[in-house]
Design a protein around this motif. Structure first.
Motif, PDB file in Angstrom:
ATOM      1  N   THR A   1      14.558 -10.943   7.385  1.00  0.00           N
ATOM      2  CA  THR A   1      14.750 -12.847   7.382  1.00  0.00           C
ATOM      3  C   THR A   1      15.438 -13.721   8.933  1.00  0.00           C
ATOM      4  O   THR A   1      15.286 -14.802   9.368  1.00  0.00           O
ATOM      5  CB  THR A   1      15.183 -13.412   6.515  1.00  0.00           C
ATOM      6  OG1 THR A   1      16.385 -13.427   6.150  1.00  0.00           O
ATOM      7  CG2 THR A   1      14.060 -13.471   5.469  1.00  0.00           C
TER       8      THR A   1
ATOM      9  N   ARG B   1      10.851 -10.898   1.083  1.00  0.00           N
ATOM     10  CA  ARG B   1      12.129 -10.971   1.993  1.00  0.00           C
ATOM     11  C   ARG B   1      11.036 -10.686   3.171  1.00  0.00           C
ATOM     12  O   ARG B   1      11.135 -10.943   4.622  1.00  0.00           O
ATOM     13  CB  ARG B   1      12.594 -12.291   1.715  1.00  0.00           C
ATOM     14  CG  ARG B   1      12.486 -13.586   0.451  1.00  0.00           C
ATOM     15  CD  ARG B   1      14.392 -13.922   0.471  1.00  0.00           C
ATOM     16  NE  ARG B   1      14.580 -14.010   1.317  1.00  0.00           N
ATOM     17  CZ  ARG B   1      15.832 -14.488   1.492  1.00  0.00           C
ATOM     18  NH1 ARG B   1      16.439 -13.843   0.867  1.00  0.00           N
ATOM     19  NH2 ARG B   1      16.810 -14.567   2.453  1.00  0.00           N
TER      20      ARG B   1
ATOM     21  N   GLN C   1       7.701 -10.383   4.232  1.00  0.00           N
ATOM     22  CA  GLN C   1       6.886 -11.097   4.969  1.00  0.00           C
ATOM     23  C   GLN C   1       7.354 -11.918   5.787  1.00  0.00           C
ATOM     24  O   GLN C   1       6.992 -12.197   7.579  1.00  0.00           O
ATOM     25  CB  GLN C   1       7.264 -12.421   4.239  1.00  0.00           C
ATOM     26  CG  GLN C   1       6.415 -13.885   4.360  1.00  0.00           C
ATOM     27  CD  GLN C   1       7.421 -14.849   5.462  1.00  0.00           C
ATOM     28  OE1 GLN C   1       8.431 -15.044   5.563  1.00  0.00           O
ATOM     29  NE2 GLN C   1       6.408 -15.404   6.132  1.00  0.00           N
TER      30      GLN C   1
ATOM     31  N   THR D   1       3.722 -12.635  -2.119  1.00  0.00           N
ATOM     32  CA  THR D   1       4.540 -12.390  -3.984  1.00  0.00           C
ATOM     33  C   THR D   1       2.922 -12.567  -4.080  1.00  0.00           C
ATOM     34  O   THR D   1       2.428 -11.257  -5.398  1.00  0.00           O
ATOM     35  CB  THR D   1       4.886 -13.672  -4.382  1.00  0.00           C
ATOM     36  OG1 THR D   1       5.664 -13.768  -3.581  1.00  0.00           O
ATOM     37  CG2 THR D   1       5.276 -13.276  -5.349  1.00  0.00           C
TER      38      THR D   1
ATOM     39  N   LYS E   1      12.211 -21.658  -5.470  1.00  0.00           N
ATOM     40  CA  LYS E   1      11.494 -20.425  -4.998  1.00  0.00           C
ATOM     41  C   LYS E   1      12.527 -19.320  -5.666  1.00  0.00           C
ATOM     42  O   LYS E   1      12.123 -18.216  -5.491  1.00  0.00           O
ATOM     43  CB  LYS E   1      11.956 -21.293  -2.991  1.00  0.00           C
ATOM     44  CG  LYS E   1      10.826 -21.576  -2.474  1.00  0.00           C
ATOM     45  CD  LYS E   1      11.425 -22.316  -1.480  1.00  0.00           C
ATOM     46  CE  LYS E   1      10.840 -22.876  -0.317  1.00  0.00           C
ATOM     47  NZ  LYS E   1      11.270 -22.630   0.674  1.00  0.00           N
TER      48      LYS E   1
ATOM     49  N   ALA F   1      10.601 -15.979  -6.599  1.00  0.00           N
ATOM     50  CA  ALA F   1      10.854 -14.641  -6.091  1.00  0.00           C
ATOM     51  C   ALA F   1      10.782 -14.014  -7.313  1.00  0.00           C
ATOM     52  O   ALA F   1      10.827 -12.039  -6.578  1.00  0.00           O
ATOM     53  CB  ALA F   1      11.771 -14.827  -5.225  1.00  0.00           C
TER      54      ALA F   1
ATOM     55  N   VAL G   1       5.967 -16.660   1.860  1.00  0.00           N
ATOM     56  CA  VAL G   1       6.574 -15.424   0.953  1.00  0.00           C
ATOM     57  C   VAL G   1       5.178 -16.248  -0.225  1.00  0.00           C
ATOM     58  O   VAL G   1       5.081 -14.796  -1.009  1.00  0.00           O
ATOM     59  CB  VAL G   1       7.810 -15.890   0.800  1.00  0.00           C
ATOM     60  CG1 VAL G   1       8.345 -15.631  -0.853  1.00  0.00           C
ATOM     61  CG2 VAL G   1       8.747 -15.765   1.785  1.00  0.00           C
TER      62      VAL G   1
END
Length: 329
Positions: free
Chosen positions: A211, A47, A50, A66, A301, A305, A62
Motif C-alpha cells: 500500500t 489490502r 489490492q 473483498t 472500512k 475489512a 478493496v
C-alpha cells in the motif's frame, strides 16, 4: 560462498534505517501476535493484494477485492478478477515456500499467472523491454541467460550474510533487473520480498507494505531506474527500506489506537441491527456523525475489512443506492 555478489554500497543511511525498522518490529511483535486475529490478517492480506495489483493497473477496489474473495458477484474485467483470485492463492501458499528454491519460485509464478499467461511458471523465451509510454527504461538480459542468472541470485540469497531487511531489497531489485518472466515480474518481486522478510519475522507476512509502494509508485519506478543507471541496487534498497519503515510506523500507530478503532467498529455494529441494510448516510445519522471521510476511515472500512459487514451491491461499491448490512458468519 557463491561467486556472484550483487553490486551494493552499504551506506550509513541504510544501516540507520535497518536499526529503526528492527526497533519498530520489536515494538510491534510483542503485542501483535495476540492482536493479529484471523480477520485482521485477512484484511491486511486483502489490502496487500489490492495495492500490488493496482500497481500493475488492476482497477478493482478493496471492497471489490473483498467481494471476489467472498465469492460474490463483481462487475469487473474477467482478467482482473482472475488476478485477485490468483494473488490470494499465491499469498496463501507462501508459508510453505523457501525463498532460495527455484521450484517454489516457479510454482509461485504459476499460481499468480494461472489463466493469464500461457507459459505461467516458466522463464521467458523472448526478449523483453520495460517502457513508460514510448520511452525504453530497461532492456532485460537475453532469455538465454535468465536461468543461470536466477540460479546465481538464488544461490546468493541462500548464502548471504546481509541482514534480511537489506538482502530482501537487493533480491527484489535484482529480480526486476533480470525480469525472468514474460509477465508478472512486479507482483512476483514484491511477493518474494515479503516471503524473505517473513522468514526473518513472521508478522511481516501480513505487513501491507504494497500500500505504501502504491502511494509512492512514481518513486518506486524512479528508484529502479536510478539503480539501473548506477549499476547497483543501493538507490532501490534505500527506497524499499523507507517504504518498510513507513508501513511499520502506520502499523505501530494503528496498534496504539486499536482499542479506539475497535470501539468505533463496535458502535457501528451496535446500530446496524441483524437483517437491516442501511445507507452510509443513515448509519452516520444513527452514530451522530457528520464527517463522511472520518466515518469511512474509522468505522466503515475497518468493519468491511474485518468481514463484519458487507455491501448489498459489491459490484458497484460507489452506487448511490449502496447499503450495508451485517455479514452472516
Amino acid at each position: 560462498m557463491p561467486d556472484y555478489q550483487p553490486p551494493l554500497t552499504l551506506t550509513p543511511r541504510m544501516l540507520a534505517l535497518v536499526a529503526e525498522i528492527s526497533e519498530l518490529v520489536g515494538r510491534l511483535s510483542a503485542q501483535e501476535q495476540s492482536r493479529l486475529t484471523p480477520q485482521l490478517r485477512r484484511g491486511n492480506r486483502i489490502r496487500t493484494i489490492q495495492a500490488s495489483l493496482a500497481i500493475e493497473n488492476n482497477t478493482l477496489s478493496v471492497e471489490q477485492v473483498t467481494a471476489v474473495l467472498d465469492g460474490r458477484r463483481v462487475l469487473g474485467l474477467p482478467a482482473e478478477i482472475q488476478e485477485v483470485r490468483n494473488a490470494f492463492a499465491a499469498y496463501d501458499a507462501m508459508a510453505g515456500w523457501q525463498p532460495d528454491s527455484v521450484e517454489h519460485l516457479l510454482t509461485a509464478h504459476r499460481l499468480l499467472m494461472h489463466g493469464l499467461l500461457d507459459d505461467a511458471g516458466c522463464y521467458r523465451a523472448g526478449g523483453v523491454g520495460i517502457y513508460r509510454g514510448e520511452k525504453l527504461l530497461h532492456m532485460a538480459p537475453p532469455p538465454s541467460r535468465v536461468a543461470l542468472l536466477m540460479q546465481d541470485l538464488l544461490a546468493w540469497l541462500a548464502a548471504t550474510e546481509l541482514p534480511a531487511l537489506i538482502a530482501s531489497c537487493v533480491f527484489h531489485y535484482e529480480f526486476e533487473f533480470i525480469h525472468p518472466f514474460a509477465d508478472g515480474n512486479g507482483r512476483m518481486g514484491r511477493l518474494w520480498q515479503t516471503l524473505i522478510l517473513s522468514r526473518w519475522q513472521p508478522l511481516l507476512a501480513y505487513l501491507p507494505v504494497e500500500t505504501v509502494i502504491q502511494t509512492h509508485q512514481g518513486e518506486y519506478y524512479a528508484a529502479l531506474a536510478e539503480a539501473d543507471k548506477v549499476s547497483e541496487a543501493s538507490p532501490f534498497v534505500l527506497f524499499m527500506l523507507g517504504a518498510l519503515r513507513e508501513a511499520l510506523l502506520e502499523a505501530v500507530a494503528g496498534d496504539q489506537v486499536s482499542d479506539q478503532v475497535s470501539d468505533q467498529v463496535e458502535r457501528l455494529m451496535a446500530v446496524l441491527q441483524p437483517g437491516v441494510a442501511l445507507k452510509a448516510s443513515e448509519l452516520m445519522e444513527l452514530l451522530h456523525l457528520s464527517h463522511r471521510h472520518s466515518f469511512g476511515k474509522s468505522y466503515l472500512k475497518p468493519a468491511l475489512a474485518a468481514g463484519l459487514i458487507e455491501m448489498t451491491d459489491p459490484a458497484s461499491p460507489r452506487s448511490p443506492a449502496q447499503r450495508y448490512r451485517r455479514k452472516l458468519l
